[in-house]
Write a protein that holds these residues in place. Sequence first.
Motif, PDB file in Angstrom:
ATOM      1  N   HIS A 144     -20.227 -18.159  -9.621  1.00  0.00           N
ATOM      2  CA  HIS A 144     -19.093 -18.896  -9.086  1.00  0.00           C
ATOM      3  C   HIS A 144     -19.505 -19.627  -7.818  1.00  0.00           C
ATOM      4  CE1 HIS A 144     -16.341 -16.784 -11.778  1.00  0.00           C
ATOM      5  NE2 HIS A 144     -16.904 -15.664 -11.420  1.00  0.00           N
ATOM      6  N   HIS A 145     -18.894 -20.774  -7.575  1.00  0.00           N
ATOM      7  CA  HIS A 145     -18.993 -21.386  -6.257  1.00  0.00           C
ATOM      8  C   HIS A 145     -18.303 -20.486  -5.243  1.00  0.00           C
ATOM      9  CE1 HIS A 145     -20.750 -25.084  -7.590  1.00  0.00           C
ATOM     10  NE2 HIS A 145     -19.738 -25.394  -8.376  1.00  0.00           N
ATOM     11  N   GLU A 146     -18.668 -20.636  -3.993  1.00  0.00           N
ATOM     12  CA  GLU A 146     -17.937 -19.955  -2.932  1.00  0.00           C
ATOM     13  C   GLU A 146     -16.447 -20.276  -3.076  1.00  0.00           C
ATOM     14  OE1 GLU A 146     -17.450 -17.572   0.468  1.00  0.00           O
ATOM     15  OE2 GLU A 146     -19.222 -17.881  -0.770  1.00  0.00           O
ATOM     16  N   GLN A 147     -15.604 -19.285  -2.837  1.00  0.00           N
ATOM     17  CA  GLN A 147     -14.176 -19.455  -3.062  1.00  0.00           C
ATOM     18  C   GLN A 147     -13.542 -20.363  -2.006  1.00  0.00           C
ATOM     19  OE1 GLN A 147     -11.513 -17.266  -5.444  1.00  0.00           O
ATOM     20  NE2 GLN A 147     -12.964 -18.681  -6.346  1.00  0.00           N
ATOM     21  N   VAL A 148     -13.664 -21.664  -2.245  1.00  0.00           N
ATOM     22  CA  VAL A 148     -13.035 -22.679  -1.399  1.00  0.00           C
ATOM     23  C   VAL A 148     -12.344 -23.681  -2.312  1.00  0.00           C
ATOM     24  CG1 VAL A 148     -13.348 -24.453   0.357  1.00  0.00           C
ATOM     25  CG2 VAL A 148     -14.828 -22.434   0.369  1.00  0.00           C
ATOM     26  N   ASP A 149     -11.058 -23.915  -2.070  1.00  0.00           N
ATOM     27  CA  ASP A 149     -10.292 -24.918  -2.818  1.00  0.00           C
ATOM     28  C   ASP A 149     -10.393 -26.217  -2.024  1.00  0.00           C
ATOM     29  OD1 ASP A 149      -8.575 -26.330  -4.396  1.00  0.00           O
ATOM     30  OD2 ASP A 149      -6.781 -25.191  -3.874  1.00  0.00           O
ATOM     31  N   MET A 150     -11.317 -27.093  -2.440  1.00  0.00           N
ATOM     32  CA  MET A 150     -11.674 -28.240  -1.618  1.00  0.00           C
ATOM     33  C   MET A 150     -10.766 -29.446  -1.798  1.00  0.00           C
ATOM     34  SD  MET A 150     -15.833 -28.116  -1.778  1.00  0.00           S
ATOM     35  CE  MET A 150     -15.874 -27.847  -3.545  1.00  0.00           C
ATOM     36  N   PHE A 151     -10.179 -29.619  -2.992  1.00  0.00           N
ATOM     37  CA  PHE A 151      -9.388 -30.810  -3.267  1.00  0.00           C
ATOM     38  C   PHE A 151      -8.037 -30.447  -3.866  1.00  0.00           C
ATOM     39  CE2 PHE A 151     -13.901 -31.965  -4.127  1.00  0.00           C
ATOM     40  CZ  PHE A 151     -14.087 -32.816  -3.045  1.00  0.00           C
ATOM     41  N   PRO A 152      -6.994 -31.202  -3.537  1.00  0.00           N
ATOM     42  CA  PRO A 152      -5.705 -30.998  -4.224  1.00  0.00           C
ATOM     43  C   PRO A 152      -5.869 -31.269  -5.718  1.00  0.00           C
ATOM     44  CG  PRO A 152      -5.463 -32.439  -2.299  1.00  0.00           C
ATOM     45  CD  PRO A 152      -6.932 -32.286  -2.540  1.00  0.00           C
TER      46      PRO A 152
END
Length: 280
Positions: free
Chosen positions: A150-158
Amino acid sequence: MTRKLFCEISPLTYKISYESHILKRKITDVLKTHIAKDKEDSKLPFVIFEHQSLMRRRLRKVPVPVEEAKVNNLKIATPKVDRVLIKPGETFSFWSLVGRCTVQNGYQSGLMVANDGQLKKGTGGGLCQFSNLIHWMILHSPLDVVEKYHHEQVDMFPDSDRQVPFGSGTSIVYNYLDYRFKNNTQTTYQLITYVGDKYLHGELRASELPKNTYEVKMVDEKFVEENGQVYRCGNIFQYVLENEQIISEKLIKTNHARVAYDTSNLKVYKGNTSTSPRVG
């Protein structure tokens, strides 16, 4: 003073360590893993699942040249996977088919996600969209995912034209962060992958229809504020159905992702999720 690892001594030792790791994995695959590599020009008769993924999302933080570089990279990578057969007992390996992404092989500098969840540019950037597409199809089949990061748990874009649950993607880095699944059934499967004008396309086909069908859904997704930071939370489940009745379920992923964009227009819960939401 803490003693440095060999790979931390200098750029040269890092390069040596990196290349030795790649070589070690290749040797292990040759000796111990039956990697799928055969292709068949004709398509297997049964479509198990198909999906298409929009390539150009026109997000404000992503420059157009970077998106076009991603499309270029996808055009190079998809034929390397297209028509591959995954026979009983075989393991699909993304990097074993795609190979290393280099400028010499035509790859351009596209957008990538670093280990800390930050965006950066790198040669071959954007191919995670390809592994994401494959993973989403595999989740709708009896094939077993044996390696996924998994990518690091960051919600980068709406959300913008989102078609799959947040957090169902993959993280890939040649060749030690691979995406792999194994065919533990008695049926032969086949991946069809290609780039269209707007979409990245994929089909999962099989020599015969499986007994069960599969659904993947997000459950209890919500935005929660914790100590002044908003997180995107929720659970992704895979459901196995027989005659349209759920016979089993499996938790695929639990999200707790830091939101990196403006949340003023979202319904945000304070503290634990049992409290009343804050509406922007």
